[in-house]
Design a protein around this motif. Structure first.
Motif, PDB file in Angstrom:
ATOM      1  N   ASN A   1       0.820  -1.184  -0.216  1.00  0.00           N
ATOM      2  CA  ASN A   1      -0.226   0.194  -0.052  1.00  0.00           C
ATOM      3  C   ASN A   1       0.796   0.893  -0.068  1.00  0.00           C
ATOM      4  OD1 ASN A   1      -2.098  -2.354   2.033  1.00  0.00           O
ATOM      5  ND2 ASN A   1      -2.740  -0.844   0.137  1.00  0.00           N
TER       6      ASN A   1
ATOM      7  N   GLU B   1      -2.302   5.860  -4.782  1.00  0.00           N
ATOM      8  CA  GLU B   1      -2.249   4.613  -5.007  1.00  0.00           C
ATOM      9  C   GLU B   1      -2.983   4.677  -5.931  1.00  0.00           C
ATOM     10  OE1 GLU B   1      -2.681   1.822  -0.815  1.00  0.00           O
ATOM     11  OE2 GLU B   1      -4.426   2.450  -2.138  1.00  0.00           O
TER      12      GLU B   1
ATOM     13  N   GLY C   1      -5.215  -1.967  -3.468  1.00  0.00           N
ATOM     14  CA  GLY C   1      -4.034  -1.800  -3.169  1.00  0.00           C
ATOM     15  C   GLY C   1      -3.038  -1.881  -4.216  1.00  0.00           C
TER      16      GLY C   1
END
Length: 370
Positions: free
Chosen positions: A311, A318, A341
């Motif tokens: 992450n 992200e 993630g």
């Protein structure tokens, strides 16, 4: 015959599946789609009842046993339905009518998918679950509550979604050991003789989607029910050498090419393992050296060599990372839909320079967004 030049984007495919295939194999596949050498027909039009395809299956069975160091006490099958079909097919043969529950480990997304299918057939006991820790780690031996008389023990060796991997064989040898190795099959040597059955869908390390490899002890299904549908009976599939019905000829042929590549170009599973470990070390190093900008999901001792899940500080970052990576030529880095993630998959066909490029991109991205 002039072949189409290799696509450089293939080299930067970090998808969780289907995974990247070696370029030398892709070139052979490209040729075979036009005409298989020595046959003159397209691989897409060769009969599954031909002598040529029977020889393909026989060679691939032998290649897999040789790569795994197994003898003729084991049988190799090439089935359809992916790992999902195995979730049902296994208990139909080994759990129907059982008085004792089978032991299952719930270590992540895919092992969780196997549980309800087994429960449709017979009693199931969860010997360990990682749900309480968010599937961020795997159990130690002392945490496993295994029965000495279970019909079988089932676990997943590598959880693709969470990036967790067992680096040892679990359980005692009295209980049949069943393992879903879909995402780390033929990626490293192992003590495969300790397993009663291993299954793996191909679209990670060993080929395209469409075929599932099953390797099992020949005596495992001696007491299986006699009323199973032929298609779902391992014994019937074995007697037919996986040609009980029309099999996925193309996919099986590509797996054959991969087995030859592992044997002849890579030099076997030990050599493949050294390459895979170097790729994983490089990428985990990029996480660990980022001063917390990249945070790995898995406990350090349970990190997968195949799937690096991590992450960034925020979901917005992200999203920006995935978009920037795609623009830079890196494909397949978005995490699984169940957890989000980022995930970089380092399957056999992915070359070390691709990982080096990704590590460099990650360093540049973190420097620009701190």
């Amino acid at each position: 015959m002039d072949l189409i030049p290799a696509n450089p984007l293939n080299r930067l495919n970090f998808s969780g599946g289907p995974g990247v295939l070696p370029e030398s194999v892709l070139q052979q596949v490209q040729e075979a789609i036009i005409a298989v050498p020595g046959v003159g027909l397209s691989i897409l039009g060769i009969s599954h009842r031909s002598d040529w395809f029977a020889a393909v299956v026989a060679e691939l069975e032998a290649n897999i046993l040789s790569l795994m160091g197994l003898d003729t006490n084991y049988r190799v099958l090439f089935l359809q339905g992916g790992a999902t079909q195995q979730f049902s097919m296994l208990p139909m043969s080994l759990l129907a009518g059982a008085e004792r529950p089978a032991d299952y480990l719930h270590t992540g997304y895919w092992s969780g998918k196997a549980l309800p299918e087994a429960r449709r057939v017979g009693p199931v006991r969860v010997a360990w679950s990682g749900e309480s820790c968010g599937f961020a780690q795997l159990p130690g031996d002392a945490e496993l509550d295994l029965q000495p008389d279970a019909p079988y023990l089932h676990y997943v060796s590598n959880e693709t979604v969470e990036g967790l991997q067992f680096h040892r064989v679990l359980g005692g040898d009295r209980v049949p050991r069943i393992c879903d190795m879909s995402s780390d099959f033929l990626s490293a040597p192992g003590d495969f003789k300790r397993f009663s059955l291993i299954y793996a869908h191909a679209q990670k390390n060993i080929g395209p989607a469409g075929v599932t490899v099953v390797v099992h002890r020949k005596d495992l299904f001696a007491a299986a029910p006699d009323n199973l549908p032929g298609f779902l009976d391992y014994r019937a599939q074995g007697a037919a050498h996986s040609i009980l019905n029309t099999p996925p000829v193309f996919a099986i042929y590509v797996v054959l090419l991969i087995s030859r590549w592992l044997r002849d170009e890579i030099g076997g599973l030990a050599a493949m393992d050294r390459i895979n470990r170097r790729k994983a070390e490089l990428l985990y190093g990029a996480l660990d050296d980022s001063d917390g900008f990249y945070h790995g999901r898995a406990a350090s001792g349970d990190r997968s060599l195949m799937n690096v899940a991590f992450n960034l500080p925020t979901p917005a970052l992200e999203h920006e990372f995935v978009s920037a990576a795609l623009a830079a030529g890196f494909s397949g880095l978005a995490g699984h839909r169940s957890i989000g993630g980022i995930r970089a998959s380092l399957y056999n066909g992915l070359q070390l320079p691709a990982v080096e490029q990704l590590a460099g991109f990650m360093a540049d991205f973190s420097a620009a967004h701190r």
